[in-house]
Design a protein around this motif. Structure first.
Motif, PDB file in Angstrom:
ATOM      1  N   UNK A 166      -2.140   0.291 -80.339  1.00  0.00           N
ATOM      2  CA  UNK A 166      -1.591   1.195 -79.349  1.00  0.00           C
ATOM      3  C   UNK A 166      -1.804   2.638 -79.803  1.00  0.00           C
ATOM      4  N   UNK A 167      -2.230   3.474 -78.879  1.00  0.00           N
ATOM      5  CA  UNK A 167      -2.466   4.878 -79.180  1.00  0.00           C
ATOM      6  C   UNK A 167      -1.258   5.665 -78.675  1.00  0.00           C
ATOM      7  N   UNK A 168      -0.587   6.402 -79.593  1.00  0.00           N
ATOM      8  CA  UNK A 168       0.632   7.099 -79.158  1.00  0.00           C
ATOM      9  C   UNK A 168       0.951   8.368 -79.943  1.00  0.00           C
ATOM     10  N   UNK A 185       6.041  11.796 -72.405  1.00  0.00           N
ATOM     11  CA  UNK A 185       7.200  12.424 -71.781  1.00  0.00           C
ATOM     12  C   UNK A 185       8.278  11.357 -71.653  1.00  0.00           C
ATOM     13  N   UNK A 186       9.375  11.540 -72.345  1.00  0.00           N
ATOM     14  CA  UNK A 186      10.458  10.550 -72.373  1.00  0.00           C
ATOM     15  C   UNK A 186       9.933   9.173 -72.770  1.00  0.00           C
ATOM     16  N   UNK A 187       9.002   9.141 -73.730  1.00  0.00           N
ATOM     17  CA  UNK A 187       8.456   7.889 -74.237  1.00  0.00           C
ATOM     18  C   UNK A 187       7.403   7.236 -73.353  1.00  0.00           C
ATOM     19  N   UNK A 188       7.034   7.884 -72.237  1.00  0.00           N
ATOM     20  CA  UNK A 188       6.043   7.329 -71.312  1.00  0.00           C
ATOM     21  C   UNK A 188       4.774   8.182 -71.342  1.00  0.00           C
ATOM     22  N   UNK A 189       3.629   7.518 -71.192  1.00  0.00           N
ATOM     23  CA  UNK A 189       2.370   8.250 -71.111  1.00  0.00           C
ATOM     24  C   UNK A 189       2.346   9.082 -69.833  1.00  0.00           C
ATOM     25  N   UNK A 190       1.925  10.328 -69.976  1.00  0.00           N
ATOM     26  CA  UNK A 190       1.762  11.197 -68.817  1.00  0.00           C
ATOM     27  C   UNK A 190       0.441  11.930 -68.993  1.00  0.00           C
ATOM     28  N   UNK A 191      -0.305  12.011 -67.911  1.00  0.00           N
ATOM     29  CA  UNK A 191      -1.605  12.656 -67.929  1.00  0.00           C
ATOM     30  C   UNK A 191      -1.459  14.016 -67.258  1.00  0.00           C
ATOM     31  N   UNK A 219      -9.606   8.299 -64.305  1.00  0.00           N
ATOM     32  CA  UNK A 219      -9.646   8.454 -65.757  1.00  0.00           C
ATOM     33  C   UNK A 219      -8.270   8.180 -66.357  1.00  0.00           C
ATOM     34  N   UNK A 220      -7.198   8.575 -65.666  1.00  0.00           N
ATOM     35  CA  UNK A 220      -5.839   8.304 -66.146  1.00  0.00           C
ATOM     36  C   UNK A 220      -5.605   6.797 -66.240  1.00  0.00           C
ATOM     37  N   UNK A 221      -6.036   6.044 -65.239  1.00  0.00           N
ATOM     38  CA  UNK A 221      -5.863   4.585 -65.265  1.00  0.00           C
ATOM     39  C   UNK A 221      -6.609   3.973 -66.447  1.00  0.00           C
ATOM     40  N   UNK A 222      -7.839   4.398 -66.654  1.00  0.00           N
ATOM     41  CA  UNK A 222      -8.651   3.868 -67.755  1.00  0.00           C
ATOM     42  C   UNK A 222      -8.020   4.231 -69.097  1.00  0.00           C
ATOM     43  N   UNK A 223      -7.667   5.507 -69.267  1.00  0.00           N
ATOM     44  CA  UNK A 223      -7.070   5.960 -70.533  1.00  0.00           C
ATOM     45  C   UNK A 223      -5.722   5.293 -70.782  1.00  0.00           C
ATOM     46  N   UNK A 224      -4.965   5.057 -69.718  1.00  0.00           N
ATOM     47  CA  UNK A 224      -3.681   4.366 -69.865  1.00  0.00           C
ATOM     48  C   UNK A 224      -3.900   2.987 -70.488  1.00  0.00           C
ATOM     49  N   UNK A 225      -4.875   2.249 -69.961  1.00  0.00           N
ATOM     50  CA  UNK A 225      -5.139   0.910 -70.490  1.00  0.00           C
ATOM     51  C   UNK A 225      -5.637   0.970 -71.927  1.00  0.00           C
ATOM     52  N   UNK A 226      -6.481   1.942 -72.246  1.00  0.00           N
ATOM     53  CA  UNK A 226      -6.953   2.089 -73.630  1.00  0.00           C
ATOM     54  C   UNK A 226      -5.767   2.351 -74.554  1.00  0.00           C
ATOM     55  N   UNK A 227      -4.844   3.202 -74.118  1.00  0.00           N
ATOM     56  CA  UNK A 227      -3.698   3.567 -74.955  1.00  0.00           C
ATOM     57  C   UNK A 227      -2.728   2.414 -75.188  1.00  0.00           C
TER      58      UNK A 227
END
Length: 135
Positions: free
Chosen positions: A1-3, A28-34, A62-70
């Protein structure tokens, strides 16, 4: 996991498109935000002025793709099978944000919903659905 901020920067550096548009990732509040900081070269309509619709769509995909990578354990980049977007409001010449929600995460395919906003998540500029191949 990337965080971590450093890992986010490294991930974004791997994408020429993300670098070109100036995309950022933050927690942001522990959630990924682009995050897409406003840049004059992202204007599509000089009269309003407003962000280019293709830029908004590309940012959301790109946000959807990066979200899955993360969120995955391996660092493989998913491939887009299908991407559908509904534009709801003009994306004015200011910062744009997006958040993702995974609606299905199988072994081979993931479905991701993306919401993009400027003023408030309650007033989305656009919503999108991405179907991604994970293999």
């Amino acid at each position: 996991m990337i965080n971590t901020p450093e890992a986010f920067e490294h991930l974004l550096d791997q994408s020429p498109y993300a670098r070109t548009i100036g995309m950022k990732i933050q927690l942001t509040d522990g959630q990924l935000e682009f995050y897409l900081p406003f840049a004059p070269h992202n204007i599509g309509n000089d009269q309003m002025p407003a962000l280019h619709g293709g830029l908004i769509g590309g940012f959301m995909e790109m946000a959807a793709i990066m979200h899955m990578v993360c969120i995955q354990d391996d660092a493989k980049t998913p491939k887009t099978v299908d991407f559908s977007i509904d534009y709801l409001r003009p994306g004015f010449a200011r910062d744009l944000y997006a958040a993702c929600s995974v609606t299905k995460h199988g072994k081979q395919v993931a479905n991701v919903q993306v919401t993009a906003w400027q003023e408030s998540p309650d007033k989305p500029v656009a919503i999108a659905r991405a179907h991604l191949l994970l293999d």
